[in-house]
Motif scaffolding. Structure first.
Motif, PDB file in Angstrom:
ATOM      1  N   GLU A 156       0.885  -1.188   0.067  1.00 10.30           N
ATOM      2  CA  GLU A 156      -0.010   0.034   0.022  1.00 10.30           C
ATOM      3  C   GLU A 156       0.855   1.272  -0.099  1.00 10.30           C
ATOM      4  O   GLU A 156       0.498   2.348  -0.660  1.00 10.30           O
ATOM      5  CB  GLU A 156      -0.946  -0.068   1.177  1.00 10.30           C
ATOM      6  CG  GLU A 156      -1.833   1.089   1.259  1.00 10.30           C
ATOM      7  CD  GLU A 156      -2.954   1.152   2.509  1.00 10.30           C
ATOM      8  OE1 GLU A 156      -3.702   2.212   2.549  1.00 10.30           O
ATOM      9  OE2 GLU A 156      -2.796   0.056   3.165  1.00 10.30           O
ATOM     10  N   PHE A 157       1.584   1.312   1.046  1.00 12.14           N
ATOM     11  CA  PHE A 157       2.768   2.286   0.971  1.00 12.14           C
ATOM     12  C   PHE A 157       4.300   1.480   0.618  1.00 12.14           C
ATOM     13  O   PHE A 157       4.440   0.459   0.898  1.00 12.14           O
ATOM     14  CB  PHE A 157       2.829   3.084   2.405  1.00 12.14           C
ATOM     15  CG  PHE A 157       1.348   3.592   2.499  1.00 12.14           C
ATOM     16  CD1 PHE A 157       1.072   4.817   1.749  1.00 12.14           C
ATOM     17  CD2 PHE A 157       0.485   3.231   3.547  1.00 12.14           C
ATOM     18  CE1 PHE A 157      -0.287   5.351   2.177  1.00 12.14           C
ATOM     19  CE2 PHE A 157      -0.576   3.630   3.600  1.00 12.14           C
ATOM     20  CZ  PHE A 157      -1.083   4.730   3.389  1.00 12.14           C
ATOM     21  N   ARG A 162       3.055   3.164   6.047  1.00  4.45           N
ATOM     22  CA  ARG A 162       2.406   4.281   6.275  1.00  4.45           C
ATOM     23  C   ARG A 162       2.964   5.211   5.077  1.00  4.45           C
ATOM     24  O   ARG A 162       4.009   5.074   4.181  1.00  4.45           O
ATOM     25  CB  ARG A 162       2.871   4.964   7.629  1.00  4.45           C
ATOM     26  CG  ARG A 162       4.198   5.296   7.636  1.00  4.45           C
ATOM     27  CD  ARG A 162       4.714   5.833   9.087  1.00  4.45           C
ATOM     28  NE  ARG A 162       5.895   6.005   9.439  1.00  4.45           N
ATOM     29  CZ  ARG A 162       6.969   5.084   9.522  1.00  4.45           C
ATOM     30  NH1 ARG A 162       6.804   3.958   9.903  1.00  4.45           N
ATOM     31  NH2 ARG A 162       8.103   5.558   9.863  1.00  4.45           N
ATOM     32  N   ILE A 163       2.114   6.257   4.696  1.00  3.30           N
ATOM     33  CA  ILE A 163       2.847   7.472   3.765  1.00  3.30           C
ATOM     34  C   ILE A 163       3.899   7.852   4.280  1.00  3.30           C
ATOM     35  O   ILE A 163       4.195   8.373   5.430  1.00  3.30           O
ATOM     36  CB  ILE A 163       1.574   8.246   3.264  1.00  3.30           C
ATOM     37  CG1 ILE A 163       2.475   9.202   2.258  1.00  3.30           C
ATOM     38  CG2 ILE A 163       1.390   9.179   4.496  1.00  3.30           C
ATOM     39  CD1 ILE A 163       1.260   9.981   1.732  1.00  3.30           C
ATOM     40  N   THR A 164       5.170   8.170   3.470  1.00  2.00           N
ATOM     41  CA  THR A 164       6.276   8.642   3.846  1.00  2.00           C
ATOM     42  C   THR A 164       6.802   9.601   2.742  1.00  2.00           C
ATOM     43  O   THR A 164       6.124   9.634   1.772  1.00  2.00           O
ATOM     44  CB  THR A 164       7.579   7.654   4.078  1.00  2.00           C
ATOM     45  OG1 THR A 164       7.829   7.082   2.967  1.00  2.00           O
ATOM     46  CG2 THR A 164       6.975   6.647   5.057  1.00  2.00           C
ATOM     47  N   ASP A 167       6.972   8.048  -0.848  1.00  2.00           N
ATOM     48  CA  ASP A 167       5.859   7.857  -1.613  1.00  2.00           C
ATOM     49  C   ASP A 167       5.509   9.225  -2.110  1.00  2.00           C
ATOM     50  O   ASP A 167       5.269   9.263  -3.522  1.00  2.00           O
ATOM     51  CB  ASP A 167       4.594   7.638  -1.024  1.00  2.00           C
ATOM     52  CG  ASP A 167       4.576   6.221  -0.139  1.00  2.00           C
ATOM     53  OD1 ASP A 167       4.624   5.423  -0.876  1.00  2.00           O
ATOM     54  OD2 ASP A 167       4.882   6.280   1.073  1.00  2.00           O
ATOM     55  N   THR A 171       5.603   9.408  -6.420  1.00  4.41           N
ATOM     56  CA  THR A 171       4.326   9.979  -7.056  1.00  4.41           C
ATOM     57  C   THR A 171       4.504  11.015  -7.987  1.00  4.41           C
ATOM     58  O   THR A 171       3.640  11.034  -8.842  1.00  4.41           O
ATOM     59  CB  THR A 171       3.335  10.207  -5.920  1.00  4.41           C
ATOM     60  OG1 THR A 171       3.056   8.942  -5.132  1.00  4.41           O
ATOM     61  CG2 THR A 171       2.038  10.480  -6.218  1.00  4.41           C
ATOM     62  N   TYR A 193      -1.595   2.455  -7.342  1.00  5.84           N
ATOM     63  CA  TYR A 193      -0.804   3.048  -6.409  1.00  5.84           C
ATOM     64  C   TYR A 193      -1.003   4.552  -6.571  1.00  5.84           C
ATOM     65  O   TYR A 193      -1.305   5.177  -5.493  1.00  5.84           O
ATOM     66  CB  TYR A 193       0.622   2.743  -6.413  1.00  5.84           C
ATOM     67  CG  TYR A 193       1.542   3.483  -5.704  1.00  5.84           C
ATOM     68  CD1 TYR A 193       1.788   3.168  -4.180  1.00  5.84           C
ATOM     69  CD2 TYR A 193       2.336   4.433  -6.197  1.00  5.84           C
ATOM     70  CE1 TYR A 193       2.667   3.860  -3.500  1.00  5.84           C
ATOM     71  CE2 TYR A 193       3.269   5.201  -5.517  1.00  5.84           C
ATOM     72  CZ  TYR A 193       3.347   5.152  -4.094  1.00  5.84           C
ATOM     73  OH  TYR A 193       4.207   5.736  -3.367  1.00  5.84           O
ATOM     74  N   MET A 197      -2.582   7.462  -3.636  1.00  2.00           N
ATOM     75  CA  MET A 197      -1.783   8.289  -3.455  1.00  2.00           C
ATOM     76  C   MET A 197      -2.344   9.952  -3.620  1.00  2.00           C
ATOM     77  O   MET A 197      -2.236  10.733  -2.870  1.00  2.00           O
ATOM     78  CB  MET A 197      -0.418   8.491  -4.226  1.00  2.00           C
ATOM     79  CG  MET A 197       0.657   7.365  -3.335  1.00  2.00           C
ATOM     80  SD  MET A 197       0.760   7.252  -1.779  1.00  2.00           S
ATOM     81  CE  MET A 197      -0.244   5.961  -1.328  1.00  2.00           C
ATOM     82  N   ARG A 200      -5.271  11.708  -1.500  1.00  4.06           N
ATOM     83  CA  ARG A 200      -5.322  12.141  -0.266  1.00  4.06           C
ATOM     84  C   ARG A 200      -5.490  13.814  -0.322  1.00  4.06           C
ATOM     85  O   ARG A 200      -5.015  14.235  -1.288  1.00  4.06           O
ATOM     86  CB  ARG A 200      -3.694  11.853   0.041  1.00  4.06           C
ATOM     87  CG  ARG A 200      -3.523  10.492   0.318  1.00  4.06           C
ATOM     88  CD  ARG A 200      -1.898  10.106   0.860  1.00  4.06           C
ATOM     89  NE  ARG A 200      -1.790  10.874   2.185  1.00  4.06           N
ATOM     90  CZ  ARG A 200      -2.029  10.026   3.275  1.00  4.06           C
ATOM     91  NH1 ARG A 200      -2.607   9.001   3.179  1.00  4.06           N
ATOM     92  NH2 ARG A 200      -1.817  10.489   4.544  1.00  4.06           N
TER      93      ARG A 200
END
Length: 210
Positions: A156-157, A162-164, A167, A171, A193, A197, A200
């Motif tokens: 997922e990330f 988690r998003i970092t 990502d 992206t 993906y 992203m 958000r």
């Protein structure tokens, strides 16, 4: 205790300053947005050269400190105003993975993507090289397959569940390819993906036309 932010982001829509603005939004840091003219190159005016002598974006002013280049700015913000879940620390299992993809989004992808942009969209038609565009497309597709199979498309990330900042970094490059209509044949897991992203709220603000 982290210092009090006094941040100004020099920004232009669709450029790499999106990365920094997105990170600022995800970290919840207050900042002033200064939009730089980007329709002609170099960016901005002569006064902007006092901030960024090369007149490129982004640039970040933090009090009297000026930091240039999107990945360096992200690392600066994470280090100076962390700890943040947007960072991955050396004691975490995914630290190496995080660093790889944080930098791959720039150092690994910039040359072929920039050449693809130049020789399909940016340069006047009589200055474009079809052979160079074909090579850049081949190299870009190879990098996308690598990302799909070895780090971006399998979770997922990218790191730490988690998003970092990694990502955010990668992206943006997918976004740039989408802008020049070169992302439609990317592997399906990368397109999924990318959709995840860019759903958000921080992305919506960072990628706006403002």
């Amino acid at each position: 205790m982290a210092p009090t932010p006094d941040l100004t982001l020099y920004h232009a829509p669709q450029t790499r300053s999106i990365r920094v603005r997105w990170l600022l939004e995800e970290m919840g840091l207050p900042y002033t947005l200064h939009t730089v003219q980007f329709a002609a190159r170099p960016a901005g005016d002569e006064s902007y050269a006092l901030i960024h002598p090369l007149r490129k974006v982004p640039a970040l002013k933090d009090g009297d400190e000026i930091v240039l280049d999107s990945i360096a700015i992200m690392q600066y913000l994470l280090g100076r105003y962390g700890p943040s879940p947007l960072d991955v620390t050396p004691d975490e299992a995914d630290y190496g993975r995080f660093l790889h993809w944080l930098h791959f989004g720039e150092s690994g992808m910039t040359m072929p993507v920039s050449l693809l942009l130049a020789h399909t969209q940016l340069l006047p038609e009589d200055k474009r090289d079809a052979n160079l565009a074909q090579w850049a497309k081949y190299e870009t597709d190879k990098l996308l397959r690598f990302a799909s199979e070895h780090g971006v498309g399998d979770r997922e990330f990218i790191a730490g569940e988690r998003i970092t900042a990694a990502d955010i970094s990668i992206t943006y490059m997918f976004y740039l390819l989408k802008l020049i209509r070169q992302f439609g044949d990317a592997p399906e897991n990368l397109k999924t993906y990318f959709s995840r992203m860019t759903s958000r709220p921080g992305w919506a603000i960072a990628s706006s036309a403002d």
